[in-house]
Design an enzyme around this catalytic site. Structure first.
Site, PDB file in Angstrom:
ATOM      1  N   HIS A  13      99.489  34.754  35.198  1.00 26.31           N
ATOM      2  CA  HIS A  13      99.261  35.034  33.763  1.00 26.31           C
ATOM      3  C   HIS A  13      97.786  34.785  33.453  1.00 26.31           C
ATOM      4  CE1 HIS A  13     100.745  34.900  29.390  1.00 26.31           C
ATOM      5  NE2 HIS A  13      99.419  34.820  29.341  1.00 26.31           N
ATOM      6  N   HIS A  15      94.113  36.248  31.233  1.00 25.89           N
ATOM      7  CA  HIS A  15      93.386  37.128  30.314  1.00 25.89           C
ATOM      8  C   HIS A  15      91.983  37.352  30.855  1.00 25.89           C
ATOM      9  CE1 HIS A  15      96.446  36.859  27.126  1.00 25.89           C
ATOM     10  NE2 HIS A  15      96.651  35.647  27.628  1.00 25.89           N
ATOM     11  N   LEU A  16      91.675  38.606  31.156  1.00 27.88           N
ATOM     12  CA  LEU A  16      90.349  38.922  31.720  1.00 27.88           C
ATOM     13  C   LEU A  16      89.423  39.596  30.714  1.00 27.88           C
ATOM     14  CD1 LEU A  16      91.189  40.128  35.344  1.00 27.88           C
ATOM     15  CD2 LEU A  16      89.967  38.044  34.671  1.00 27.88           C
ATOM     16  N   ARG A  17      89.952  40.033  29.559  1.00 25.64           N
ATOM     17  CA  ARG A  17      89.143  40.747  28.564  1.00 25.64           C
ATOM     18  C   ARG A  17      88.519  41.997  29.180  1.00 25.64           C
ATOM     19  NH1 ARG A  17      92.224  37.540  25.591  1.00 25.64           N
ATOM     20  NH2 ARG A  17      91.325  35.550  24.986  1.00 25.64           N
ATOM     21  N   ASN A  41      96.495  42.500  26.406  1.00 27.15           N
ATOM     22  CA  ASN A  41      96.180  42.400  24.963  1.00 27.15           C
ATOM     23  C   ASN A  41      94.701  42.639  24.679  1.00 27.15           C
ATOM     24  OD1 ASN A  41      95.595  39.863  26.145  1.00 27.15           O
ATOM     25  ND2 ASN A  41      95.950  38.765  24.222  1.00 27.15           N
ATOM     26  N   LYS A  99     104.602  43.408  29.041  1.00 27.84           N
ATOM     27  CA  LYS A  99     104.425  42.193  28.239  1.00 27.84           C
ATOM     28  C   LYS A  99     104.935  42.391  26.825  1.00 27.84           C
ATOM     29  CE  LYS A  99     103.057  38.092  27.087  1.00 27.84           C
ATOM     30  NZ  LYS A  99     101.758  37.429  27.155  1.00 27.84           N
ATOM     31  N   HIS A 136     106.206  36.487  25.472  1.00 23.57           N
ATOM     32  CA  HIS A 136     105.562  35.444  24.664  1.00 23.57           C
ATOM     33  C   HIS A 136     106.662  34.875  23.781  1.00 23.57           C
ATOM     34  CE1 HIS A 136     102.139  33.461  22.556  1.00 23.57           C
ATOM     35  NE2 HIS A 136     103.139  33.267  21.714  1.00 23.57           N
ATOM     36  N   HIS A 174     104.023  30.844  29.830  1.00 24.14           N
ATOM     37  CA  HIS A 174     103.424  29.599  29.312  1.00 24.14           C
ATOM     38  C   HIS A 174     104.419  28.745  28.515  1.00 24.14           C
ATOM     39  CE1 HIS A 174     102.983  32.298  25.902  1.00 24.14           C
ATOM     40  NE2 HIS A 174     101.929  32.888  26.407  1.00 24.14           N
ATOM     41  N   ASP A 247      97.114  31.256  32.021  1.00 17.51           N
ATOM     42  CA  ASP A 247      96.862  31.705  30.650  1.00 17.51           C
ATOM     43  C   ASP A 247      95.420  31.410  30.243  1.00 17.51           C
ATOM     44  OD1 ASP A 247      97.451  32.994  28.279  1.00 17.51           O
ATOM     45  OD2 ASP A 247      98.290  31.222  27.313  1.00 17.51           O
ATOM     46  N   HIS A 251      87.433  32.802  24.728  1.00 14.99           N
ATOM     47  CA  HIS A 251      86.958  33.267  23.414  1.00 14.99           C
ATOM     48  C   HIS A 251      85.534  32.764  23.240  1.00 14.99           C
ATOM     49  CE1 HIS A 251      90.766  34.702  21.634  1.00 14.99           C
ATOM     50  NE2 HIS A 251      91.334  33.768  22.371  1.00 14.99           N
ATOM     51  N   ALA A 263      92.954  31.287  19.163  1.00 17.24           N
ATOM     52  CA  ALA A 263      93.785  30.512  20.093  1.00 17.24           C
ATOM     53  C   ALA A 263      93.446  30.909  21.520  1.00 17.24           C
ATOM     54  CB  ALA A 263      95.255  30.791  19.815  1.00 17.24           C
TER      55      ALA A 263
END
Ligand code: DOR
Ligand code: ZN
Length: 343
Positions: A13, A15-17, A41, A99, A136, A174, A247, A251, A263
């Site tokens: 899990h 997030h790579l943007r 996302n 997802k 989620h 998560h 996760d 940011h 978050a």
């Protein structure tokens, strides 16, 4: 000095943007993990196989020279996802899961699902092609206390879903509560969960130590110590239902240090080291390899990696911030230290 060699882990899990942010964070994950399940996302979200394949190419292009890292792509489920998209996704060989974000639950989830009933035909297609649903697991009902939203989601949505779609493979992402750990442990083998390092290491006091701590804010939010203890027990239990998912969610500093901060906790800079800390503290380092390097691959029906990584118990300093494209990023433990080091 303690030392441990394990099969190279995967991050189930992440997030790579995109763009300069992707280029900033990807090397941290690629150095540690062989593969990662990449969250969809983005803005706009990755809703089709075509968009996922394009995103995959951008990730591969952003890899440092000589790095070997395989992004395992996911699609973002919406009210209008077509059942036919699932077969397309499966036959691509590149998309490994779908997802589900309840609309409004978290970062870039406004395009998420407003009512699970709208997705029933998609779930049937997923049962058929053995495509996992990554959940989620929080209700968005404002009447439910923020700290109870995971528990309410299990009762209202997840338990009925697992029961109704008896062939659906589900990963509760998560997990943060004792109730989630117990639900997953007692569910059929087709139901599993990821656990983050930060939920293993921190309880909700970390949000308020000496003042408000925006860099400890994520969703699902950190919970009480009794829940952290339950997550530790699940992670070290040896059950194949629990596996590593950082996760890691970067940011820009200014978007977290503000009156309505984002978050997400960035942990990819110490993505395996922090788990080593948590497992060592539980006296269960020997359980780390299966949790980090076997259980996830087995759940997703993928081969276990062939190479290894070695960690030593040696303290290193985490910088106060790191570059994040034109912005700055504050990693977990910024200005502090991590007790395990990748060799
Ligand atoms: O804290 C979080 N950050 N939780 C999520 O579910 C999303 C993530 C993000 O994308 O920033
Ligand atoms: Zn996430």
């Amino acid at each position: 000095m303690k030392r441990i060699t394990i099969i190279r882990p995967d991050d189930w899990h992440l997030h790579l943007r995109d763009g300069e942010h992707l280029r900033a964070v990807l090397p941290d994950s690629a150095r540690r993990f062989a593969r990662a399940i990449v969250m969809p996302n983005l803005k706009p979200p990755v809703t089709t196989t075509e968009l996922a394949l394009q995103y995959r190419e951008r990730i591969l292009a952003a890899l440092p020279a000589l790095a070997r890292f395989e992004p395992l792509m996911t699609l973002y489920l919406t009210d209008s996802t077509q059942p036919g998209e699932i077969a397309t996704a499966r036959s691509s060989g590149r998309v490994h899961a779908i997802k589900y974000y309840p609309a409004g639950a978290t970062t870039h989830s406004d395009a998420g699902v407003t009512d699970l009933r709208k997705c029933h035909r998609v779930f049937e297609a997923m049962e058929e092609s053995r495509m996992p649903l990554l959940v989620h697991g929080e209700v968005t009902d404002p009447a439910v206390d923020v700290f109870d939203r995971e528990k309410a989601f299990i009762e209202r949505s997840l338990a009925p879903l697992v029961e109704r779609f008896a062939g659906l493979r589900v990963v509760m992402e998560h997990i943060t509560t004792r109730e989630a750990a117990e639900f997953v442990a007692s569910a059929p083998p087709r139901v599993a969960a990821t656990i983050t390092a930060h939920h293993l290491l921190l309880n909700r006091n970390a949000l308020f130590t000496g003042g408000i701590r925006p860099h400890h804010y994520c969703v699902p939010v950190l919970k009480r110590e009794e829940h952290r203890q339950a997550l530790i027990r699940a992670a070290v239990s040896g059950s194949p239902k629990f596996f590593l998912g950082t996760d890691s969610a970067p940011h820009a500093r200014h978007t977290k240090e503000t009156d309505c901060g984002c978050a997400g906790i960035y942990t990819a800079h110490a993505g395996i080291e922090l788990y080593a800390e948590a497992f060592a503290a539980a006296g269960a380092l020997e359980k780390l390899e299966n949790f980090a390097s076997r259980h996830g691959a087995e759940f997703y029906g993928l081969p276990v990696n062939r190479d290894t990584v070695t960690l030593v118990e040696e303290t290193w300093r985490v910088p106060h911030q790191v570059a994040f494209g034109a912005d700055a990023l504050v990693p977990l433990r910024a200005g502090g230290s991590v007790a395990w080091k990748l060799v």
